[in-house]
Design an enzyme around this catalytic site. Structure first.
Site, mmCIF file in Angstrom:
data_model
loop_
_atom_site.group_PDB
_atom_site.id
_atom_site.type_symbol
_atom_site.label_atom_id
_atom_site.label_comp_id
_atom_site.label_asym_id
_atom_site.label_seq_id
_atom_site.Cartn_x
_atom_site.Cartn_y
_atom_site.Cartn_z
ATOM 1 C CE LYS A 48 -15.629 65.531 -69.571
ATOM 2 N NZ LYS A 48 -17.063 65.307 -69.474
HETATM 3 N N1 PMP Z 1 -12.982 60.220 -71.710
HETATM 4 C C1 PMP Z 1 -12.448 60.888 -70.686
HETATM 5 C C2 PMP Z 1 -10.982 60.788 -70.445
HETATM 6 C C3 PMP Z 1 -13.240 61.681 -69.853
HETATM 7 O O1 PMP Z 1 -12.696 62.346 -68.821
HETATM 8 C C4 PMP Z 1 -14.632 61.722 -70.112
HETATM 9 C C5 PMP Z 1 -15.514 62.533 -69.213
HETATM 10 N N2 PMP Z 1 -15.885 61.931 -68.006
HETATM 11 C C6 PMP Z 1 -15.159 60.990 -71.187
HETATM 12 C C7 PMP Z 1 -14.295 60.265 -71.972
HETATM 13 C C8 PMP Z 1 -16.624 60.951 -71.503
HETATM 14 O O2 PMP Z 1 -17.152 62.184 -71.921
HETATM 15 P P1 PMP Z 1 -18.581 62.604 -71.440
HETATM 16 O O3 PMP Z 1 -18.487 62.942 -69.974
HETATM 17 O O4 PMP Z 1 -18.924 63.794 -72.257
HETATM 18 O O5 PMP Z 1 -19.526 61.467 -71.646
#
Ligand code: PMP
Length: 344
Positions: A48
């Protein structure tokens, strides 16, 4: 790109360029070569950081933000931490509207990183004025010069990964990647990375990981929103009860669903076999590889890349707590509990 033996201007210089690490044991019974893109090497310990930095810098380029302005988001998780970190360095106020379900640890961590945290009741509908969605929207309307990140509905989330994660993986594998396996939450990671990779080689297979209890896989297959798919589950960060516009379903070939229990055990196995202490969704993504491998998906010459989105330290009171595992019924036999050297 700066290298680690140089001096960095500030912590944001370390966002991205995460390592690709070969998995030597956990998938050794399957054909193919397996590599993990380990996103916990970002300074905020998750993927993130990439979207927080990119979206804020895009707003700066458009002249929307100036020092002292406010960045708003609805998250107590990784995105909140990353936005708080970027805000400190760039001199913005970070305001996070979070659910009252968020743990005290998470809220304390965000406050430590300088965020103003609004704790909103968890059990109200999304259109209730007290919900964290509505509180964030209201604050965005009220605070002049504020930017609302809105990660589920912000296409810059896809762009961030199109411009960084995708090219990094292509370069690190010298163009030899055959499969990408990634969890889909907002969908930004898989969509942006896949879009870049498919432009280089349209034969690369893109496999999303979804949770039982989420609508995403069914929506991909039928283009219909099926409420019957939705029920509570424990893994945080993948799957959803709505369809995010930050997911580009056209670049994803298929979705695999994984259970809370198997993903938890696989997360623990990654630590024990590879020495990588990663989060619950990393366990989910690795679990998807196990299921695909058992179905004969991979051949000897394949180069499979899996994204491990965050660090294990955020899950000490969950997946990495024997007590929590036992309470969920995940240690389902005395034998298994004793194999973990614990007593109940
Ligand atoms: N794993 C974790 C721990 C996350 O916080 C997120 C984000 N919500 C994701 C995977 C998935 O990533 P994305 O939001 O880019 O699909």
């Amino acid at each position: 790109m700066k290298h680690r033996n140089q001096v960095f201007d500030n912590v944001l210089d370390l966002v991205g360029n995460t390592p690709l690490i070969k998995l030597n044991k956990i998938a050794s019974k399957f054909k193919g070569n397996f590599y993990a893109k380990v996103e916990s090497f970002n300074p905020g310990h998750s993927s993130k950081d990439r979207i927080a930095l990119y979206i804020i810098e895009q707003a700066e380029k458009k002249g929307i933000l100036s020092p002292g302005d406010t960045i708003i988001e609805t998250t107590s998780g990784n995105t909140g931490f990353s936005i708080a970190m970027v805000s400190i360095i760039k001199g913005y106020d970070c305001v996070l509207a979070v659910s009252s379900k968020s743990s005290a640890d998470k809220i304390d961590m965000l406050k430590t990183m300088g965020a103003k945290v609004y704790v909103c009741p968890a059990h109200v509908s999304a259109d209730d004025p007290r919900s964290y969605y509505q509180v964030a929207k209201r604050l965005h309307d009220e605070i002049k010069g504020s930017v609302y990140i809105n990660q589920y509905f912000n296409e810059l989330n896809i762009d961030a990964h199109y411009k960084s994660t995708g090219p990094e993986i292509w370069k690190q594998t010298e163009g030899k990647i055959t499969h990408l396996i990634a969890c889909s939450g907002t969908g930004g990671t898989i969509s942006g990375t896949a879009k870049y990779l498919k432009e280089q080689n349209s034969n690369i297979k893109i496999i999303g990981v979804d949770a039982y209890g989420s609508v995403i896989k069914k929506y991909h297959e039928t283009k219909e929103f099926d409420e019957k798919e939705i029920y509570p589950y424990r893994i945080e960060g993948l799957g959803k009860n709505l369809i995010p516009t930050a997911t580009d379903f056209d670049v994803i070939d298929e979705f695999v669903k994984v259970t809370d229990e198997e993903s938890a055990h696989t997360a623990r196995e990654i630590a024990k076999t590879e020495g990588l202490f990663v989060g619950y969704t990393s366990g989910a993504a690795m679990q998807a590889i196990k299921q695909l491998g058992a179905q004969g998906e991979f051949k000897k010459s394949d180069n499979v890349v899996v994204i491990f989105p965050d660090h294990g330290s955020r899950y000490m009171s969950k997946v990495y707590s024997d007590k929590w595992m036992n309470e969920q019924g995940f240690f389902d036999s005395i034998n298994e509990a004793s194999a973990q050297n614990i007593q109940y």
